[in-house]
Design an enzyme around this catalytic site. Structure first.
Site, PDB file in Angstrom:
ATOM      1  N   PRO A  11      -0.014   3.615  90.866  1.00 47.82           N
ATOM      2  CA  PRO A  11      -1.069   3.206  89.932  1.00 47.82           C
ATOM      3  C   PRO A  11      -1.688   1.844  90.231  1.00 47.82           C
ATOM      4  CG  PRO A  11       1.094   3.175  88.889  1.00 47.82           C
ATOM      5  CD  PRO A  11       1.260   3.875  90.196  1.00 47.82           C
ATOM      6  N   ASN A  12      -3.001   1.812  90.072  1.00 43.31           N
ATOM      7  CA  ASN A  12      -3.836   0.613  90.184  1.00 43.31           C
ATOM      8  C   ASN A  12      -4.092   0.150  91.621  1.00 43.31           C
ATOM      9  OD1 ASN A  12      -4.246   0.220  87.323  1.00 43.31           O
ATOM     10  ND2 ASN A  12      -2.098  -0.358  87.242  1.00 43.31           N
ATOM     11  N   ARG A  19      -9.628  -7.047  92.859  1.00 38.30           N
ATOM     12  CA  ARG A  19      -9.077  -8.002  91.887  1.00 38.30           C
ATOM     13  C   ARG A  19      -7.840  -8.665  92.487  1.00 38.30           C
ATOM     14  NH1 ARG A  19     -10.137  -4.617  87.061  1.00 38.30           N
ATOM     15  NH2 ARG A  19     -12.394  -4.561  87.058  1.00 38.30           N
ATOM     16  N   TYR A  24      -2.694  -9.818  96.229  1.00 35.93           N
ATOM     17  CA  TYR A  24      -2.702  -8.591  97.030  1.00 35.93           C
ATOM     18  C   TYR A  24      -3.617  -8.654  98.259  1.00 35.93           C
ATOM     19  CZ  TYR A  24      -0.317  -6.770  92.926  1.00 35.93           C
ATOM     20  OH  TYR A  24       0.583  -6.582  91.905  1.00 35.93           O
ATOM     21  N   ASN A  75       4.158   3.266  98.422  1.00 39.78           N
ATOM     22  CA  ASN A  75       4.073   2.080  97.579  1.00 39.78           C
ATOM     23  C   ASN A  75       3.974   2.620  96.148  1.00 39.78           C
ATOM     24  OD1 ASN A  75       3.508  -0.134  96.061  1.00 39.78           O
ATOM     25  ND2 ASN A  75       2.000  -1.001  97.486  1.00 39.78           N
ATOM     26  N   ALA A  78       3.742   0.025  90.104  1.00 39.55           N
ATOM     27  CA  ALA A  78       4.561  -0.283  88.917  1.00 39.55           C
ATOM     28  C   ALA A  78       5.619   0.785  88.646  1.00 39.55           C
ATOM     29  CB  ALA A  78       3.660  -0.472  87.703  1.00 39.55           C
ATOM     30  N   HIS A  81       9.424   0.234  89.291  1.00 37.44           N
ATOM     31  CA  HIS A  81      10.325  -0.459  88.368  1.00 37.44           C
ATOM     32  C   HIS A  81      10.663   0.378  87.133  1.00 37.44           C
ATOM     33  CE1 HIS A  81       8.804  -3.518  91.006  1.00 37.44           C
ATOM     34  NE2 HIS A  81       7.583  -3.431  90.497  1.00 37.44           N
ATOM     35  N   ASP A  88      14.199  10.758  91.621  1.00 32.41           N
ATOM     36  CA  ASP A  88      14.746  12.111  91.773  1.00 32.41           C
ATOM     37  C   ASP A  88      13.932  12.935  92.775  1.00 32.41           C
ATOM     38  OD1 ASP A  88      16.734  11.544  89.956  1.00 32.41           O
ATOM     39  OD2 ASP A  88      15.781  12.573  88.275  1.00 32.41           O
ATOM     40  N   GLU A  99       9.854   2.376 101.489  1.00 31.27           N
ATOM     41  CA  GLU A  99       9.206   1.780 100.313  1.00 31.27           C
ATOM     42  C   GLU A  99       8.474   0.517 100.756  1.00 31.27           C
ATOM     43  OE1 GLU A  99      12.118   0.751  97.358  1.00 31.27           O
ATOM     44  OE2 GLU A  99      10.696  -0.439  96.174  1.00 31.27           O
ATOM     45  N   HIS A 101       5.883  -2.729  99.582  1.00 30.21           N
ATOM     46  CA  HIS A 101       5.174  -3.541  98.584  1.00 30.21           C
ATOM     47  C   HIS A 101       4.356  -4.595  99.308  1.00 30.21           C
ATOM     48  CE1 HIS A 101       7.263  -1.631  95.360  1.00 30.21           C
ATOM     49  NE2 HIS A 101       8.384  -1.782  96.043  1.00 30.21           N
ATOM     50  N   SER A 103       3.025  -7.340  97.986  1.00 30.12           N
ATOM     51  CA  SER A 103       3.480  -8.675  97.576  1.00 30.12           C
ATOM     52  C   SER A 103       5.007  -8.740  97.669  1.00 30.12           C
ATOM     53  CB  SER A 103       3.038  -8.953  96.135  1.00 30.12           C
ATOM     54  OG  SER A 103       3.687  -8.058  95.231  1.00 30.12           O
ATOM     55  N   ARG A 108       8.375 -12.723  92.286  1.00 25.24           N
ATOM     56  CA  ARG A 108       7.510 -12.563  91.111  1.00 25.24           C
ATOM     57  C   ARG A 108       8.355 -12.383  89.834  1.00 25.24           C
ATOM     58  NH1 ARG A 108       2.904  -8.368  92.452  1.00 25.24           N
ATOM     59  NH2 ARG A 108       2.062  -9.334  90.547  1.00 25.24           N
ATOM     60  N   ARG A 112      10.011  -7.121  88.141  1.00 27.54           N
ATOM     61  CA  ARG A 112       9.650  -6.497  89.438  1.00 27.54           C
ATOM     62  C   ARG A 112      10.817  -6.527  90.421  1.00 27.54           C
ATOM     63  NH1 ARG A 112       4.010  -5.941  88.972  1.00 27.54           N
ATOM     64  NH2 ARG A 112       3.119  -7.581  87.684  1.00 27.54           N
TER      65      ARG A 112
HETATM   66  O1  CA2 Z   1       3.205  -5.573  95.769  1.00 28.52           O
HETATM   67  C1  CA2 Z   1       2.993  -4.363  95.608  1.00 28.52           C
HETATM   68  O2  CA2 Z   1       2.544  -3.639  96.491  1.00 28.52           O
HETATM   69  C2  CA2 Z   1       3.275  -3.736  94.246  1.00 28.52           C
HETATM   70  O3  CA2 Z   1       3.819  -2.447  94.462  1.00 28.52           O
HETATM   71  C3  CA2 Z   1       1.907  -3.621  93.562  1.00 28.52           C
HETATM   72  C4  CA2 Z   1       1.998  -3.128  92.123  1.00 28.52           C
HETATM   73  C5  CA2 Z   1       3.033  -3.907  91.331  1.00 28.52           C
HETATM   74  O4  CA2 Z   1       3.182  -3.328  90.038  1.00 28.52           O
HETATM   75  C6  CA2 Z   1       4.380  -3.938  92.017  1.00 28.52           C
HETATM   76  O5  CA2 Z   1       5.270  -4.710  91.247  1.00 28.52           O
HETATM   77  C7  CA2 Z   1       4.245  -4.527  93.399  1.00 28.52           C
HETATM   78  C8  CA2 Z   1       0.642  -3.281  91.435  1.00 28.52           C
HETATM   79  C9  CA2 Z   1      -0.452  -2.545  92.114  1.00 28.52           C
HETATM   80  C10 CA2 Z   1      -1.733  -2.923  91.447  1.00 28.52           C
HETATM   81  O6  CA2 Z   1      -2.602  -3.392  92.429  1.00 28.52           O
HETATM   82  C11 CA2 Z   1      -3.667  -4.141  92.048  1.00 28.52           C
HETATM   83  C12 CA2 Z   1      -4.500  -4.555  93.047  1.00 28.52           C
HETATM   84  C13 CA2 Z   1      -5.571  -5.333  92.741  1.00 28.52           C
HETATM   85  C14 CA2 Z   1      -5.817  -5.701  91.428  1.00 28.52           C
HETATM   86  C15 CA2 Z   1      -4.982  -5.288  90.423  1.00 28.52           C
HETATM   87  C16 CA2 Z   1      -3.896  -4.499  90.745  1.00 28.52           C
END
Ligand code: CA2
Length: 145
Positions: A11-12, A19, A24, A75, A78, A81, A88, A99, A101, A103, A108, A112
């Site tokens: 997601p996201n 953003r 990121y 990846n 969220a 976590h 599963d 896996e 990530h 960041s 953080r 996370r």
């Molecule tokens: O660092 C990563 O790749 C994460 O998987 C990214 C997730 C975060 O919830 C994990 O803890 C770490 C968030 C992805 C959302 O990506 C965005 C990118 C640009 C703007 C807003 C969100």
């Protein structure tokens, strides 16, 4: 014909590059896809690339990968976590899982720091920006060789 690698994004991640560039980076999800395809090509591998904001869709792709893919680079964003369901599904896939990530999740917020995915992954990479996807694909190619 070799089996493709599934690269799955949670997601996201569709917002990548639009953003929060300080966390990121400036590359978009299209840049991630291009990097994955170019890296996989060096090893003669095809890529099935997906992103979804819906947990059930990610689970559907993991089920699809079972038996048809050579491995999964994920990846989970969220869902990393929170999702026992992804844990599963990945375990049941019987595939090598990596896996990724973008960041460094360990530098953080505390929420996370825990991953439901890491126990079912062969390798975990965090904080390498989008290069982490390329590293994961290279390692997958080594592992399945
Ligand atoms: O660092 C990563 O790749 C994460 O998987 C990214 C997730 C975060 O919830 C994990 O803890 C770490 C968030 C992805 C959302 O990506 C965005 C990118 C640009 C703007 C807003 C969100």
């Amino acid at each position: 014909m070799s089996k493709p690698v599934y690269v799955l994004n949670g997601p996201n991640l569709n917002l990548l590059g639009l953003r929060e560039p300080e966390i990121y980076g400036r590359e978009t999800l299209a840049d991630v896809e291009a990097l994955c395809r170019a890296t996989a090509k060096d090893f003669g591998l095809d890529v099935i690339f997906h992103q979804s904001n819906a947990e059930h869709e990610l689970i559907g792709w993991i089920h699809e990968a079972r038996g048809t893919a050579c491995g999964i680079v994920i990846n989970p964003a969220a869902y990393t976590h929170t999702s026992i369901a992804l844990h599963d599904a990945l375990k049941a896939s019987d595939l090598p899982v990596f896996e990724v990530h973008i960041s460094n999740v360990h530098a953080r917020e505390a929420f996370r720091h825990h991953s439901y995915v890491s126990p079912v992954a062969i390798g975990v990479i965090a904080g390498f920006g989008i290069s982490g996807y390329a590293a994961a694909i290279r390692r997958l190619a080594e592992v399945i060789r």
